[in-house]
Design a protein around this motif. Structure first.
Motif, PDB file in Angstrom:
ATOM      1  N   ASP A 163     -28.563  38.816  25.469  1.00 38.39           N
ATOM      2  CA  ASP A 163     -28.875  38.902  23.877  1.00 38.39           C
ATOM      3  C   ASP A 163     -30.401  39.623  23.847  1.00 38.39           C
ATOM      4  OD1 ASP A 163     -26.628  37.649  23.336  1.00 38.39           O
ATOM      5  OD2 ASP A 163     -27.171  35.602  23.876  1.00 38.39           O
TER       6      ASP A 163
ATOM      7  N   HIS B 157     -22.274  40.406  28.994  1.00 32.81           N
ATOM      8  CA  HIS B 157     -22.042  41.532  28.018  1.00 32.81           C
ATOM      9  C   HIS B 157     -22.539  41.137  26.642  1.00 32.81           C
ATOM     10  CE1 HIS B 157     -19.219  44.389  25.652  1.00 32.81           C
ATOM     11  NE2 HIS B 157     -19.455  45.086  26.872  1.00 32.81           N
ATOM     12  N   ASP B 158     -22.661  42.313  25.935  1.00 36.41           N
ATOM     13  CA  ASP B 158     -23.051  42.210  24.408  1.00 36.41           C
ATOM     14  C   ASP B 158     -22.192  40.920  23.675  1.00 36.41           C
ATOM     15  OD1 ASP B 158     -25.378  43.534  24.798  1.00 36.41           O
ATOM     16  OD2 ASP B 158     -24.445  45.433  23.938  1.00 36.41           O
ATOM     17  N   SER B 159     -20.749  41.028  24.083  1.00 31.40           N
ATOM     18  CA  SER B 159     -19.903  40.253  23.593  1.00 31.40           C
ATOM     19  C   SER B 159     -19.906  38.756  23.980  1.00 31.40           C
ATOM     20  CB  SER B 159     -18.343  40.720  23.997  1.00 31.40           C
ATOM     21  OG  SER B 159     -18.210  40.548  25.488  1.00 31.40           O
TER      22      SER B 159
ATOM     23  N   GLU C 201     -19.170  37.840  26.928  1.00 25.16           N
ATOM     24  CA  GLU C 201     -18.428  37.394  28.090  1.00 25.16           C
ATOM     25  C   GLU C 201     -19.379  37.980  29.502  1.00 25.16           C
ATOM     26  OE1 GLU C 201     -13.974  39.051  26.713  1.00 25.16           O
ATOM     27  OE2 GLU C 201     -15.406  40.510  27.313  1.00 25.16           O
TER      28      GLU C 201
ATOM     29  N   SER D 128     -14.986  33.827  29.783  1.00 29.35           N
ATOM     30  CA  SER D 128     -14.991  34.055  28.307  1.00 29.35           C
ATOM     31  C   SER D 128     -16.506  33.804  27.696  1.00 29.35           C
ATOM     32  CB  SER D 128     -13.871  33.532  27.509  1.00 29.35           C
ATOM     33  OG  SER D 128     -14.062  32.084  27.692  1.00 29.35           O
ATOM     34  N   LYS D 129     -16.623  33.975  26.345  1.00 27.08           N
ATOM     35  CA  LYS D 129     -17.954  33.614  25.870  1.00 27.08           C
ATOM     36  C   LYS D 129     -17.974  32.148  25.759  1.00 27.08           C
ATOM     37  CE  LYS D 129     -20.466  33.945  21.534  1.00 27.08           C
ATOM     38  NZ  LYS D 129     -20.539  34.501  20.187  1.00 27.08           N
TER      39      LYS D 129
ATOM     40  N   ASN E 257     -19.595  51.422  29.194  1.00 17.87           N
ATOM     41  CA  ASN E 257     -19.141  51.438  27.788  1.00 17.87           C
ATOM     42  C   ASN E 257     -17.562  51.835  27.805  1.00 17.87           C
ATOM     43  OD1 ASN E 257     -21.332  50.792  27.069  1.00 17.87           O
ATOM     44  ND2 ASN E 257     -22.366  52.995  26.225  1.00 17.87           N
TER      45      ASN E 257
ATOM     46  N   HIS F 237     -15.207  50.195  29.527  1.00 18.98           N
ATOM     47  CA  HIS F 237     -14.573  48.995  30.091  1.00 18.98           C
ATOM     48  C   HIS F 237     -14.255  49.047  31.508  1.00 18.98           C
ATOM     49  CE1 HIS F 237     -13.946  48.014  25.793  1.00 18.98           C
ATOM     50  NE2 HIS F 237     -13.555  49.055  25.619  1.00 18.98           N
TER      51      HIS F 237
END
Length: 370
Positions: free
Chosen positions: A123, A182-184, A186, A204-205, A233, A235
Motif C-alpha cells: 500500500d 499485490h495492489d489488490s 492479495e 486472498s485479501k 501486470n 497476471h
C-alpha cells in the motif's frame, strides 16, 4: 566517394566519443580498493558486462557505518522516498530506515524480529503504507510473517509464532522466504528457505488460501527452496526456485503453471527476482557468483527462454541476497550479506542515440573501480 568516407569517419568519431564519455562516467570517481567483509568501508568494486544499464550511486547512504549486521533484505516506498533495510545480528537494530537520497531516518527498536529474511512495502501509494517482513528465526517469534507500521509498530502476524509447520488452518510456515502483496491486497508467499516446506501460496485479501503449489521436487510446479517472487501486470507470478536453479512462472489467477527459465542459471541459482518499472527487464540476483543480472522480460502471452542483457559483476564475497526497485526512478537497491551493506544503483539516462552509437561496443566488458 569522398563524402561516404567522411560519413563513415564521422560515425566512427561519434561512436568513439560516446565510448570516451561512458569511460569518463565510469572511471571518473577515483578508486577505492576492495575491503574485507564486515569492514567499515563499503565494498565498491564491480564490473558492467553487456549493455550498461546501471551505475553505482556512491552517495548512498550517507552514513554506511550504520550497517552493523548481515544485510538480508531491502524494500522501497517510492511515494514516500523511503528505503527499509533488514539486517541480522546480535544487539543490532533489525531494520534501518533511510531516504532514497541517503539520509538516515530511524532504526526500529523492536524485539519482535528474530531473523528477518524478505521485506516488502505494501500500500505504498496510500496514506497508511505497511512493511511486511518474513522471519526465519527458530525462537518464540520465528517461522511467521509480520506486518509493521513504517516506524516499526507490530500490526499483525501471519502464521504461528515460534512453531514451524505446514498447516493451512491455522496457517503455519517453516522459514518463509518472501512475501509479495499485490495492489489488490492479495498476497503471494514463498515458504521454505531450507525448512520442511517448499510452497508457493496465494492468499486472498481476507488471508484465505486461494491456491497453492507445495510439492518438493524437480518437476513442473514443484520446488526446492523457493526463495523470491514477483507478479507482473499480465497476471504472471515469477518464482526464483533456488534449489532447482530456475525461475518458474504461474498464472496469478488460477495458479496454473506457465513455463520455466533455466538456461541462464547453469552456474548459480536465482536468489531474488524483481521487474523494472518500465517492465522491460527482470532483475535477478545470484549470490554465489556475486552477480546481478538483467533479463529481457517477455511479452504478454509468451514465456520463451531467458536472455541476459546486462550483468553487474560484484566483487568476491559480497554475496548479494535480495533486491528491490524504486518504481518511480528505477533505482536498484541491493542487500548484501557478505559485504554487510545495502547499495544503490541508478539507471543510465543517456538517451537512445547514445546507445545506438554504443552498439558496436556492446560486448566489451567495462571494469569499474570506484
Amino acid at each position: 566517394m569522398l563524402m561516404k568516407k567522411r560519413g563513415h569517419t564521422c560515425l566512427l568519431a561519434s561512436s568513439m566519443a560516446s565510448l570516451v564519455l561512458l569511460m569518463v562516467m565510469l572511471y571518473g570517481c577515483g578508486t577505492i580498493g576492495t575491503q574485507q567483509p564486515g569492514s567499515s568501508s563499503l565494498r565498491r568494486d564491480y564490473q558492467l558486462l553487456g549493455r550498461p544499464l546501471y551505475k553505482l550511486d556512491l552517495s548512498w547512504p550517507k552514513n554506511p557505518e550504520l550497517f552493523t549486521g548481515e544485510v538480508f533484505g531491502v524494500a522501497v516506498n517510492q511515494y514516500a522516498g523511503v528505503v527499509h533495510v533488514a539486517q541480522r545480528g546480535n544487539n543490532v537494530p533489525k531494520v534501518l530506515v533511510f531516504t532514497t537520497d541517503g539520509d538516515f531516518l530511524m532504526a526500529w527498536n523492536t524485539t519482535t524480529l528474530e531473523m528477518p529474511h524478505g521485506i516488502f512495502v505494501a500500500d505504498a501509494a496510500s496514506s497508511n503504507p505497511t512493511v511486511w517482513i518474513t522471519d526465519v528465526g527458530n525462537g518464540p517469534y520465528g517461522h511467521c510473517i509480520k506486518q509493521y507500521s513504517p516506524s516499526g509498530k507490530l500490526l499483525q502476524v501471519l502464521g504461528t509464532p515460534g512453531k514451524a509447520g505446514s498447516g493451512l488452518n491455522p496457517l503455519q510456515f517453516d522459514q518463509p522466504a518472501e512475501i509479495f502483496v499485490h495492489d489488490s491486497g492479495e498476497m503471494y508467499i514463498v515458504d521454505g528457505d531450507g525448512g520442511m516446506n517448499n510452497r508457493l501460496i496465494k492468499l486472498s485479501k481476507e488471508q484465505e488460501v486461494l491456491w497453492m503449489h507445495g510439492e518438493k521436487g524437480q518437476g513442473l510446479a514443484q520446488f526446492y527452496i523457493p526463495h523470491s517472487l514477483t507478479v507482473d501486470n499480465a497476471h504472471r507470478v515469477w518464482v526464483a526456485d533456488r534449489g532447482n536453479k530456475r525461475i518458474q512462472v504461474f498464472n496469478s489467477i488460477t495458479g496454473d503453471w506457465l513455463g520455466t527459465w533455466g538456461s541462464c542459471f547453469t552456474e548459480d541459482a536465482p536468489y531474488s527476482v524483481r521487474l523494472t518499472p518500465d517492465k522491460k527487464y527482470f532483475v535477478v540476483v545470484q549470490l554465489n557468483t556475486n552477480q546481478i543480472s538483467l533479463l529481457d522480460a517477455p511479452p504478454v502471452g509468451l514465456i520463451g527462454q531467458c536472455s541476459v542483457v546486462s550483468v553487474i559483476q560484484l566483487a568476491e564475497e559480497v554475496k548479494p541476497h535480495l533486491v528491490d526497485l524504486d518504481l518511480k526512478t528505477g533505482a536498484l537497491y541491493v542487500a548484501e550479506i557478505g559485504a554487510q551493506q545495502a547499495q544503490k544503483f541508478t539507471p543510465f539516462s543517456l538517451g537512445s542515440a547514445f546507445y545506438q552509437d554504443m552498439a558496436v561496443f556492446k560486448d566489451i566488458p567495462m571494469t569499474t573501480r570506484v
